[in-house]
Write a protein that holds these residues in place. Structure first.
Motif, PDB file in Angstrom:
ATOM      1  N   GLU A  50     -48.404  -0.482  -9.720  1.00  0.00           N
ATOM      2  CA  GLU A  50     -49.390  -1.620 -10.458  1.00  0.00           C
ATOM      3  C   GLU A  50     -50.596  -1.555 -11.843  1.00  0.00           C
ATOM      4  OE1 GLU A  50     -52.028  -2.608  -7.088  1.00  0.00           O
ATOM      5  OE2 GLU A  50     -50.217  -3.825  -6.328  1.00  0.00           O
ATOM      6  N   GLN A  51     -50.532  -0.360 -11.760  1.00  0.00           N
ATOM      7  CA  GLN A  51     -51.487   0.362 -13.019  1.00  0.00           C
ATOM      8  C   GLN A  51     -50.265   0.341 -13.784  1.00  0.00           C
ATOM      9  OE1 GLN A  51     -52.628   4.162 -12.784  1.00  0.00           O
ATOM     10  NE2 GLN A  51     -54.036   4.080 -14.693  1.00  0.00           N
ATOM     11  N   LEU A  53     -47.538  -1.161 -14.614  1.00  0.00           N
ATOM     12  CA  LEU A  53     -47.114  -2.902 -14.157  1.00  0.00           C
ATOM     13  C   LEU A  53     -48.439  -3.481 -15.635  1.00  0.00           C
ATOM     14  CD1 LEU A  53     -45.083  -5.021 -14.168  1.00  0.00           C
ATOM     15  CD2 LEU A  53     -46.393  -5.640 -12.300  1.00  0.00           C
ATOM     16  N   ARG A  54     -49.246  -3.211 -15.415  1.00  0.00           N
ATOM     17  CA  ARG A  54     -50.722  -3.931 -15.956  1.00  0.00           C
ATOM     18  C   ARG A  54     -50.668  -3.085 -17.261  1.00  0.00           C
ATOM     19  NH1 ARG A  54     -53.614  -4.130 -11.290  1.00  0.00           N
ATOM     20  NH2 ARG A  54     -54.229  -1.342 -11.530  1.00  0.00           N
ATOM     21  N   GLU A  55     -50.350  -1.872 -17.429  1.00  0.00           N
ATOM     22  CA  GLU A  55     -50.476  -0.581 -18.777  1.00  0.00           C
ATOM     23  C   GLU A  55     -48.750  -1.601 -20.005  1.00  0.00           C
ATOM     24  OE1 GLU A  55     -50.008   2.895 -18.211  1.00  0.00           O
ATOM     25  OE2 GLU A  55     -51.763   3.067 -17.346  1.00  0.00           O
ATOM     26  N   LYS A  56     -47.729  -1.706 -19.490  1.00  0.00           N
ATOM     27  CA  LYS A  56     -47.367  -2.356 -19.888  1.00  0.00           C
ATOM     28  C   LYS A  56     -47.189  -3.661 -20.431  1.00  0.00           C
ATOM     29  CE  LYS A  56     -43.486   0.962 -19.719  1.00  0.00           C
ATOM     30  NZ  LYS A  56     -43.538   1.241 -21.133  1.00  0.00           N
ATOM     31  N   ILE A  57     -47.747  -4.582 -19.693  1.00  0.00           N
ATOM     32  CA  ILE A  57     -47.848  -6.081 -20.126  1.00  0.00           C
ATOM     33  C   ILE A  57     -48.916  -5.966 -21.316  1.00  0.00           C
ATOM     34  CG2 ILE A  57     -49.218  -8.311 -19.023  1.00  0.00           C
ATOM     35  CD1 ILE A  57     -48.527  -7.499 -16.300  1.00  0.00           C
ATOM     36  N   ARG A  58     -49.938  -5.138 -21.104  1.00  0.00           N
ATOM     37  CA  ARG A  58     -51.451  -4.940 -22.471  1.00  0.00           C
ATOM     38  C   ARG A  58     -50.241  -4.816 -23.191  1.00  0.00           C
ATOM     39  NH1 ARG A  58     -54.695  -1.186 -19.779  1.00  0.00           N
ATOM     40  NH2 ARG A  58     -54.822  -2.760 -17.979  1.00  0.00           N
ATOM     41  N   GLN A  61     -48.504  -7.605 -24.294  1.00  0.00           N
ATOM     42  CA  GLN A  61     -49.472  -8.865 -25.289  1.00  0.00           C
ATOM     43  C   GLN A  61     -50.057  -7.963 -26.883  1.00  0.00           C
ATOM     44  OE1 GLN A  61     -51.648  -8.712 -22.195  1.00  0.00           O
ATOM     45  NE2 GLN A  61     -50.822 -10.420 -20.971  1.00  0.00           N
TER      46      GLN A  61
END
Length: 64
Positions: A50-51, A53-58, A61
């Motif tokens: 999850e961490q 994944l959040r980094e890749k999304i950030r 963006q």
């Protein structure tokens, strides 16, 4: 014919060379060897997943 030094190329340069010279088996093998030698991401928990994944999304963006 001059021999090409695949070791001197960056991974991206070698990838582009392989794409533009699909019959060059030596280049293909050099590229595959390079990919296998690079460390991958080892995910050992859902929290880590999850961490990441959040980094890749950030990052995605931020690039837009």
């Amino acid at each position: 014919m001059t021999e090409i030094n695949f070791a001197a190329m960056s991974r991206e340069q070698l990838r582009e060379y392989v794409k533009t010279h699909p019959q060059d088996q030596a280049a293909f093998h050099a590229y595959m060897d390079r990919l296998q030698s690079e460390p991958g991401i080892e995910i050992t928990s859902m929290d880590q997943f999850e961490q990441l994944l959040r980094e890749k999304i950030r990052q995605s963006q931020a690039e837009q």
